[in-house]
Write a protein that holds these residues in place. Structure first.
Motif, short mmCIF file in Angstrom:
data_model
loop_
_atom_site.label_atom_id
_atom_site.label_comp_id
_atom_site.label_asym_id
_atom_site.label_seq_id
_atom_site.Cartn_x
_atom_site.Cartn_y
_atom_site.Cartn_z
N ILE B 541 0.85 -1.21 0.00
CA ILE B 541 0.00 0.00 0.00
C ILE B 541 0.88 1.25 0.00
N ASP B 542 1.90 1.23 0.87
CA ASP B 542 2.85 2.35 0.87
C ASP B 542 3.48 2.50 -0.52
N GLY B 543 3.84 1.37 -1.09
CA GLY B 543 4.50 1.37 -2.39
C GLY B 543 3.63 1.97 -3.49
N HIS B 544 2.35 1.87 -3.33
CA HIS B 544 1.46 2.46 -4.33
C HIS B 544 1.00 3.86 -3.92
N GLY B 545 1.73 4.46 -2.99
CA GLY B 545 1.49 5.87 -2.70
C GLY B 545 0.28 6.14 -1.84
N SER B 546 -0.13 5.14 -1.07
CA SER B 546 -1.22 5.42 -0.12
C SER B 546 -0.79 4.90 1.25
N MET B 547 -1.73 4.58 2.09
CA MET B 547 -1.32 4.09 3.42
C MET B 547 -2.38 3.18 4.03
N THR B 548 -1.90 2.34 4.95
CA THR B 548 -2.80 1.46 5.69
C THR B 548 -3.69 2.27 6.62
N GLY B 549 -3.11 3.32 7.16
CA GLY B 549 -3.88 4.26 7.97
C GLY B 549 -4.61 3.59 9.11
N SER B 550 -5.86 3.92 9.26
CA SER B 550 -6.66 3.38 10.36
C SER B 550 -7.34 2.08 9.95
N GLY B 551 -7.03 1.60 8.74
CA GLY B 551 -7.63 0.35 8.30
C GLY B 551 -9.04 0.50 7.78
N ALA B 552 -9.45 1.72 7.49
CA ALA B 552 -10.82 1.93 7.02
C ALA B 552 -10.85 1.90 5.49
N VAL B 553 -11.70 1.04 4.96
CA VAL B 553 -11.83 0.91 3.51
C VAL B 553 -13.23 1.39 3.13
N ILE B 554 -13.29 2.41 2.28
CA ILE B 554 -14.59 2.92 1.84
C ILE B 554 -14.69 2.67 0.34
N VAL B 555 -15.68 1.88 0.00
CA VAL B 555 -15.78 1.39 -1.38
C VAL B 555 -16.84 2.20 -2.13
N MET B 556 -16.49 2.62 -3.35
CA MET B 556 -17.43 3.41 -4.15
C MET B 556 -17.68 2.73 -5.49
N ASP B 557 -18.95 2.64 -5.87
CA ASP B 557 -19.26 1.95 -7.12
C ASP B 557 -19.44 2.95 -8.26
N GLU B 558 -19.80 2.42 -9.41
CA GLU B 558 -19.84 3.23 -10.63
C GLU B 558 -20.84 4.38 -10.59
N THR B 559 -21.81 4.31 -9.67
CA THR B 559 -22.82 5.39 -9.63
C THR B 559 -22.30 6.63 -8.89
N THR B 560 -21.13 6.53 -8.32
CA THR B 560 -20.65 7.62 -7.46
C THR B 560 -20.15 8.81 -8.28
N ASP B 561 -20.60 9.99 -7.92
CA ASP B 561 -20.05 11.21 -8.49
C ASP B 561 -18.77 11.50 -7.72
N MET B 562 -17.63 11.30 -8.37
CA MET B 562 -16.37 11.34 -7.62
C MET B 562 -16.03 12.74 -7.14
N ALA B 563 -16.44 13.74 -7.90
CA ALA B 563 -16.19 15.11 -7.42
C ALA B 563 -16.97 15.36 -6.13
N ALA B 564 -18.20 14.86 -6.11
CA ALA B 564 -19.01 15.02 -4.90
C ALA B 564 -18.41 14.23 -3.75
N ALA B 565 -17.88 13.04 -4.05
CA ALA B 565 -17.26 12.23 -3.00
C ALA B 565 -16.05 12.97 -2.43
N ALA B 566 -15.23 13.54 -3.32
CA ALA B 566 -14.06 14.27 -2.86
C ALA B 566 -14.49 15.46 -2.00
N GLU B 567 -15.56 16.12 -2.46
CA GLU B 567 -16.02 17.29 -1.70
C GLU B 567 -16.45 16.89 -0.29
N ARG B 568 -17.11 15.71 -0.19
CA ARG B 568 -17.51 15.23 1.14
C ARG B 568 -16.31 15.10 2.07
N LEU B 569 -15.24 14.55 1.49
CA LEU B 569 -14.05 14.34 2.33
C LEU B 569 -13.40 15.68 2.68
N VAL B 570 -13.29 16.57 1.70
CA VAL B 570 -12.66 17.87 1.96
C VAL B 570 -13.49 18.66 2.97
#
Lengths: 815, 671
Positions: B541-570
């Motif tokens: 995971i580190d090697g692919h430029g991300s992290m194990t972090g808190s171990g939380a995996v949030i899965v998004m399917d094809e219906t997701t508006d990714m800009a909206a998803a990013a906005e939620r996180l920001v």
């Protein structure tokens, strides 16, 4: 630890090899070596927090280059720093862009415009234009957070300088960050304004126009101001400050960082007290009594009249019937002129710069073991037995607070009630006024509750700050405390009121002193003085209380008031009675005070910022005061008035200019040898502590323990012990004529503990009659649970306390 | 001074102050007590009088008390009704329709978010992640969880609250009536609940028991608990007890009966273990921190400076969006963590330890508090533990709504009774200048829960589990568009395909996987085209430029508006920024404003590059692990979704901009 004591490290800043003392922060090391790194939150006199991120620079580390805040990074040997690399510049530009997103850019109507770090750094380091198209934050602007300070949250960049100052430096955390994230804002608690004695410092260190001072708001643009550096005379610490004026009006004072004294800070009383200078109530012409009032007169007529009366008094009653009070509010040159005038022209030793409220003059002038304020930096133990520093010695208060909080000194306090430093005290003893000598004896013996504090006294270095906790307490107690500390090798910082008391005493403004720390029994120790002054009066002189008593008894034919106001400011005798009994009163003053109002002739004097000269602080540090504006009307300097008056007596004191007087002092006053304007202006950046190397100080006064048990007044049933003490703001002349400050005085009241009040059948708000020397005064009862049981605290000289007052001892009865 | 407290409140406050080494640390519990007292006096919020009183009790100025109180979201300075209904609108819940739930709630309540209905009964509010991502969308009523709700059921709940007006809000009762899918099986009936919009916690005097045993009865209706699953054949470490004894795993009796406190006996008994030996053991086990940074715990302990007293603080402020594992560990097996705390405290010569539980987890705090009390009773805590000379006091401290307090230095500032503002490292490394500027160990709940097993079974046994760099089992919270959201106890080494499609049951409705957050909201996203068959190991995971972090995996399917998803996180990070450092305070807010403007149809062609450059001014180089111009990692965390969005889904941003109405930019909006 000074820079010289530390080892140096070598580092590279922007390609230049430089050296810096180990432990220095990178931002400072860079600045000292010519590389200025922009900053907002960092302030050299406060702990770094690395919050604003403006000072980001790039350093090379074993793991590659890193962006770090230079205000949090101590210099390391071999460090390679880039303050102007592309990465550093982008980071700096980015931070500035962020700071400007919500900044209103109302610079044209902002007090700070023209001297604004945000404006300056945006010009130097910022992006040319904004990419922010959203709506800025809006707040009501400005909101008053105290009577003196306004807050504009839109301009605020949240550097936390103000909140950290009030928490870390002044110890009044009354302004704080509230809310969080983008909603973060500086605020006070509702109904708890920012009533700090130091609030003006936050205005000065605010790097934007978020905090503005009521007395200066919209009064000037910085580029229209003329500036002169000077030394404050409101307090005895000798704060360095800059006087700013426009069109001959003094508009503000700013603190100047003298490391040895105020380190850049000023009390609000010092800072905003500039207002009295331009007061419309200033005296503009000489006044001559006519019936119950005055008529304006020319200088010639007024001086002729005074000279004639003085000549007659001397001829008929001798010099012993002439007396002078004052000199502690002016320059050394004025005090020297007064001293010389009294001794050589009036043939009298009756003069005193104090008003019965201070300490023994020889103790103050000749004190062996007198310390420096900087001794507090290295002290392991600090003994404070005197007034509440926060009320009377604000700069010492800050320095002691710093010593206890940041330098780990163990602070021991003796006082009748809470003090501003209690929260930093390792040991605090609250005692009944009047029982000081017994308390000292038990403390010195390390008895009971005093054991730990007594043991701390042997943990040197020891610094002792000694003075009168209250005006009702015996002055000799302070000397006994000093003697106790001296036996432990302690350095002594004496605490008295009035800014240039030490200078005045050094100029001989005391019955038994002559200029240069010489006693009137000169014993050949001041040959130049004797040569210059000629025959000196033989009869011993009277101090302030002696003068007042003699005057009241009709024995003083001619009384000179040099900027002193015994009616309101004298402790221990009724100043009004003294003035009534004096044959002729000549007042040289800035205002018609409750005292000068009763004079026969009043002469208008120049005040602060209107004359040049020197002053001396509690350490014996001599610094310059400067002239920036002309005085009002025909006002003249004290020395020149006295010179003219002496000529009318046919005994000229021969003073020609301020600079000549300083030179004469340096020539004739042993402890002041070498102290010239040239020396002070060009060589002694932090002032000159006298005596300079090579000069002599004939009077060396070793404090003595005095057996004061006879003077200690026991408490009888139904009686109370009076604690009469000065507060920062009172009804003194300067505060009264500074509109921003005059409303800040706490008002007249008698404070007591609820239990004591109950025991004598009083409730809060009841009226109580407190007998003082000049008569009883009726005051409302207020509660102060921090007082020692059985003590009654009365703040000295408050507005509304119209009775003349004074006090002769710490006990009285309640009726 | 007419403002006084009840003697019960005074007593609670005094006891709270006595629990801490310095009175100011009791600020947070006292503010809760003040708020409850103010409610009892008919005030619907924390009053100035209340704050003034608290300030006086802990020896600070009212301004300092208000500075802290206004920092945390759970101290309500504005009036709040009898029932505070908090709707989580962070990413996982948003993916499951939280916005509809919020709108339904506002409509039914007749009051917009943050306001109270006319009756003073119900206050809807939207909140950031509350740690119920596996039971999304989730709400809390007076901080009691109701998971798996939908708009209709929330409407029904409002109507029920209005008619029933329960004195005590019981989570079990509400869940049984109005809830659905849960983050993990609650399993253990909880008869207690809240009596007002203050978390129900006995040290605050805010806990109440549901009348008539109704809660217990209704809890029986909860679905039969299913075990926590994992991969591989190795027995479970963290969830074994709760899997085998679902309804008693939280009790001391069960804990002792299943090997509990034997590790502590081994440490404190004869011959016992020296503190240094334990540290060496934990080092050798290569136990990595489970809070986010993944730093080896034993190495962290070995950095502890020699000054004393030293402190240990359990970071139970779990609040990284997508994460709900510590909540399960605390609610269902608190003794496991507590034994870890005692052993770790002993190893670090600590005599005062604290468990900082996030304010939104009152149930977990209650379970931990009950377990701590049991442990004191049994002699595992207090003076002379198990007859040894070792003393340890353990205090459960309840947070009050601030994600940033999960950052260890902010957590310590918070525990000192200050605003939860992170301190710069260096110089304020907790191991050197931590709580009260003394050496302090801060470890995550899950990290410490591993300690008893390691001491019992030996470092070698632990190190042998899974990949050598990050051995052992670790909890993984899976949420979003999967068929079986929940916590999984995994051994690293499986692939993302295994985790998402096997363990978590694949994508809902047979949809296509679009992207996932691999290690909590801060972690750069993964996409199936590149990462699906890569390994779930720290190294990969580190090697692919991300992290194990808190171990939380949030899965998004094809219906997701990714800009909206990013906005939620920001939006989350902007809301949670402490505000002390410029790039984070201004930058996160600005990023969110730009994204919202794009979403609202006012995007400009320059905005994508602007987003990246603003991000670069917060996190220079836009790499991971991040460089930063900020004091702590929150700023770069907010940048992470923006960069992921523009790296993988820039086309979606361009689509929004193209679809934008071409009216000149409309500036602003309510802040």
């Amino acid at each position: 630890m000074s820079a010289a004591d530390r080892s140096m490290v070598s580092l590279t800043i922007d390609g230049e090899a430089v050296e810096a003392p180990a432990g220095d922060l990178l931002i400072k090391a860079a600045e000292d070596n010519g590389a200025y790194i922009p900053r907002f939150c960092w302030h050299p006199r406060m702990n770094p927090v690395g919050m604003c991120r403006m000072c980001l620079v790039e350093i090379e580390t074993p793991r590659g280059k890193a962006i770090i805040p230079s205000c949090m990074q101590p210099v390391n040997d071999g460090m390679v720093v880039h303050t102007e690399s592309a990465a550093a510049k982008k980071a700096q530009e980015g931070v500035l862009e962020f700071l400007l997103l919500n900044h209103p850019l109302d610079c044209p109507v902002c007090d700070k415009g023209g001297e604004c770090p945000l404006q300056d750094q945006t010009m130097s380091y910022g992006p040319g234009e904004s990419r922010f198209v959203e709506e800025k934050r809006h707040f009501a602007k400005p909101i008053p957070i105290s009577d003196l300070v306004l807050l504009d949250r839109e301009r605020c960049i949240l550097c936390a300088r103000c909140t950290r100052f009030s928490d870390e430096i002044s110890g009044d955390p009354l302004i704080e960050f509230h809310h969080r994230g983008g909603d973060t804002q500086v605020l006070t608690f509702p109904d708890e304004p920012f009533t700090s004695y130091f609030s003006g410092n936050t205005v000065q260190i605010c790097p934007v126009g978020a905090l503005t001072a009521v007395p200066y708001r919209f009064r000037a643009r910085p580029w229209d101001l003329q500036v002169a550096e000077s030394t404050g005379v409101v307090h005895t610490e000798g704060s360095r400050l800059a006087v700013h004026a426009s069109q001959n009006q003094v508009l503000r004072f700013l603190g100047v960082d003298n490391g040895a004294t105020n380190q850049g800070w000023l009390s609000d009383k010092e800072r905003f007290g500039f207002e009295f200078i331009g007061s419309p109530d200033r005296l503009r012409t000489p006044l001559i009594r006519e019936g119950s009032g005055f008529r304006e007169a020319g200088w010639g007529e007024a001086l002729d009249l005074a000279g004639e009366r003085l000549r007659a008094v001397i001829a008929e009653q001798g010099g012993g019937a002439v007396a002078a009070l004052g000199g502690a509010r002016g320059t050394n040159e004025d005090a020297y002129a007064l001293s010389k005038f009294m001794r050589t022209a009036a043939d009298s030793n009756n003069l005193d710069a104090q008003l019965g409220d201070g300490l023994e003059a020889r103790f103050l002038a000749g004190l062996a073991g007198r310390g420096r304020i900087d001794d507090l930096e290295s002290a392991r133990t600090i003994l404070l037995w005197g007034p509440d520093l926060k009320e009377t010695h604000p700069i010492l208060y800050l320095r002691v607070r710093r010593a206890a909080q940041e330098r780990g000194a163990s602070l021991v306090i003796f006082h009748p009630r809470r003090t501003g430093l209690d929260d930093r005290a390792a040991h605090k003893f609250t005692y009944l006024p009047g029982t000081g000598p017994e308390v000292l004896a038990r403390f010195a013996a390390g008895e009971g509750e005093f054991r730990a504090a007594r043991e701390a006294m042997d943990e040197g270095p020891l610094a002792a700050l000694v003075g009168r906790p209250g005006l009702a307490e015996a002055p000799r107690l302070a000397e006994s405390v000093a003697a106790f500390a001296r036996r432990r090798g302690g350095s002594i910082l004496p605490l008295v009121h009035r800014g240039n008391t030490f200078g005045a005493l050094d100029m001989g403004a005391a019955p038994d002193l002559l200029p240069g720390r010489v006693t009137t029994a000169t014993d050949g120790s001041a040959p130049d003085l004797v040569a210059a002054w000629g025959d000196l009066p033989v009869a011993p002189g009277l101090d302030a209380l002696g003068i007042a008593e003699a005057a009241a008894a009709g024995e003083i034919g001619f009384l000179i008031l040099c900027g002193s106001d015994p009616v309101r400011d004298m402790a221990g005798f009724d100043g009004g009675a003294a003035l009534s009994g004096a044959g002729f009163v000549l007042a040289i003053d800035l205002f018609l005070t409750d005292s000068s109002r009763r004079a026969d002739v009043v002469l208008p004097a120049l005040g602060f910022a209107e004359k040049k000269g020197t002053v001396t602080n509690l350490e014996g540090r001599v610094q310059m005061v400067n002239r920036l504006v002309p005085g009002p009307g025909q006002a003249r300097a004290d020395w020149s008035v006295l010179d003219d008056l002496s000529a009318r007596l046919g005994r000229p004191i021969g003073l020609a200019s301020e600079e000549d007087i300083t030179a004469e002092i340096a020539r004739v006053a042993p402890a002041y040898a070498g102290v010239t304007w040239d020396y002070l202006e060009w060589e002694a950046r932090e002032g000159a502590v006298v005596p300079l190397e090579g000069a002599v100080q004939p009077l060396r006064y070793e404090p003595q323990h005095a057996d004061l048990n006879g003077e200690s007044v026991g408490r009888e049933s139904g009686n109370f012990s009076l604690h009469l003490a000065r507060t920062m703001y009172d009804d003194g002349v300067m505060v009264r004529h500074s509109p921003s400050l005059s409303r800040l005085a706490p008002d007249a009241a008698a404070y007591m503990t609820p239990a004591y009040a109950a025991s004598i059948g009083l409730a809060e708000g009841d009226e109580v009659e407190v007998p003082l020397v000049a008569g009883a005064v009726t005051l409302p009862v207020r509660f102060d649970p921090t007082l020692h049981e059985g003590a009654v605290y009365v703040p000295f000289n408050q507005p509304g306390m119209d009775i003349r007052f004074g006090v002769d001892g710490p006990s009285g009865g309640v009726s | 001074m007419s403002y006084t407290w009840s003697s019960a409140a005074e007593d609670l406050a005094r006891r709270a102050i006595a629990r801490y080494p310095e009175p100011r640390s009791a600020l947070m519990p006292l503010l809760y007590i003040a708020m409850q007292e103010d409610r009892n006096r008919g005030k619907a919020h924390l009053t100035d009088d209340g704050m003034r009183k608290v300030a006086e009790m802990v020896g600070i100025t009212p301004a300092q008390a208000a500075a802290a109180a206004s920092f945390y979201t759970m101290y309500k300075l504005q009036p709040v009704g009898r029932y505070l209904i908090s709707v989580c609108t962070s990413l996982s819940c948003w993916l499951a329709g939280a916005d509809d739930v919020l709108h339904a709630l506002e409509e039914e309540a007749g009051a917009p978010s943050g306001h109270t209905d006319e009756e003073g009964l119900i206050t809807p509010e939207h909140v950031e992640c509350i740690g119920a991502c596996g039971g999304a969308p989730a709400v809390q009523v007076n901080y009691e969880f109701v998971e798996g709700v939908d708009p209709d059921r929330v409407r029904e709940m409002v109507r029920w609250l209005r008619s029933e007006r329960p004195e005590c809000v019981s989570g079990d009762r509400l869940q049984a009536r109005f809830g659905g899918c849960v983050s993990f099986p609650w399993a253990i009936p909880d008869p207690t609940g809240a009596v007002g919009p203050v978390p129900a916690f006995s040290p605050l005097g805010t806990e109440s028991t549901s009348p008539n045993g109704a809660a217990a009865a209704e809890a029986a209706d909860l679905p039969a608990p299913s075990p926590t699953a994992g991969n591989g054949d190795i027995p479970m470490i963290l969830t074994a007890r709760m899997n085998e004894h679902p309804d008693t795993s939280h009790t001391l009796a069960r804990y002792e009966a299943t090997g509990g406190y034997t590790a502590l006996r081994k440490v404190l008994g004869s011959p016992g273990m020296a503190p240094g030996e334990i540290t060496e053991e934990i080092k050798a086990a290569m136990l990595r921190g489970r809070g986010g940074a993944g730093f080896p715990a034993g190495v962290k302990w070995s950095f502890l400076a020699p000054a004393r007293p030293s402190y240990l603080v359990v970071n139970a402020d779990e609040s990284e969006p997508g994460t709900f594992k510590d909540r399960q560990l605390m609610e269902r097996d608190p003794h496991q963590m507590i034994e870890g705390v005692i052993i770790s405290s002993y190893a670090n010569e600590v005599h005062n330890a604290f468990i900082y539980v996030r304010g939104e987890y009152p149930k977990a705090a209650r379970r931990v508090q009950a377990a701590v009390e049991e442990a004191y009773e049994a002699g595992y805590l207090g003076r002379g533990i198990l007859g040894s000379g070792y003393d340890l006091e353990l205090v459960v401290h309840l947070g009050a709504g601030a994600y940033i307090c999960g950052e260890e230095t902010a957590l310590l500032a918070s525990l000192e009774g200050r605003r939860g503002e992170p301190r710069l490292k260096p110089p304020y490394f907790p191991a050197a200048k931590g709580l009260y500027m003394m050496p302090t160990i801060v470890n995550n709940v899950e990290t410490l829960a591993n300690v008893p097993w390691i001491v019992r079974n030996g470092a070698a046994a632990y190190a042998a589990i899974g990949p050598s760099g990050s051995p052992g089992r670790r909890m993984c919270s899976v949420s979003g568009h999967v068929n079986r959201p929940g916590n999984y106890e995994i051994v690293e080494g499986l692939t993302w395909r295994d985790l998402i499609f096997d363990l978590a049951g694949g994508i809902r409705d047979g949809n296509r996987l679009k992207a996932w957050v691999p290690g909590g909201a801060s972690s750069p996203w993964f996409v199936p085209e590149i990462h699906l068959d890569t390994e779930v190991t720290k190294e990969a995971i580190d090697g692919h430029g991300s992290m194990t972090g808190s171990g939380a995996v949030i899965v998004m399917d094809e219906t997701t508006d990714m800009a909206a998803a990013a906005e939620r996180l920001v939006r989350f990070f902007a809301h949670e920024s402490c505000g002390q450092c410029t790039p984070c305070r201004e930058g996160t807010t600005w990023l969110d404003m730009i994204l919202r403007r794009i979403m609202e149809g006012h995007g400009r062609p320059v905005d994508a590059d602007l987003l990246l450059d603003v991000s670069d001014n917060i996190s220079p180089g836009l790499r991971w692990p991040p460089a930063m111009t900020t004091i702590c990692a929150l700023g770069p965390s907010a940048v992470s979704p923006v960069v992921s969005l523009l790296r993988y889904f820039r086309g979606e941003v361009d689509d929004h901009v193209r679809a934008a109405n071409q009216v000149p930019v409309v500036i602003g909006g309510p802040r």
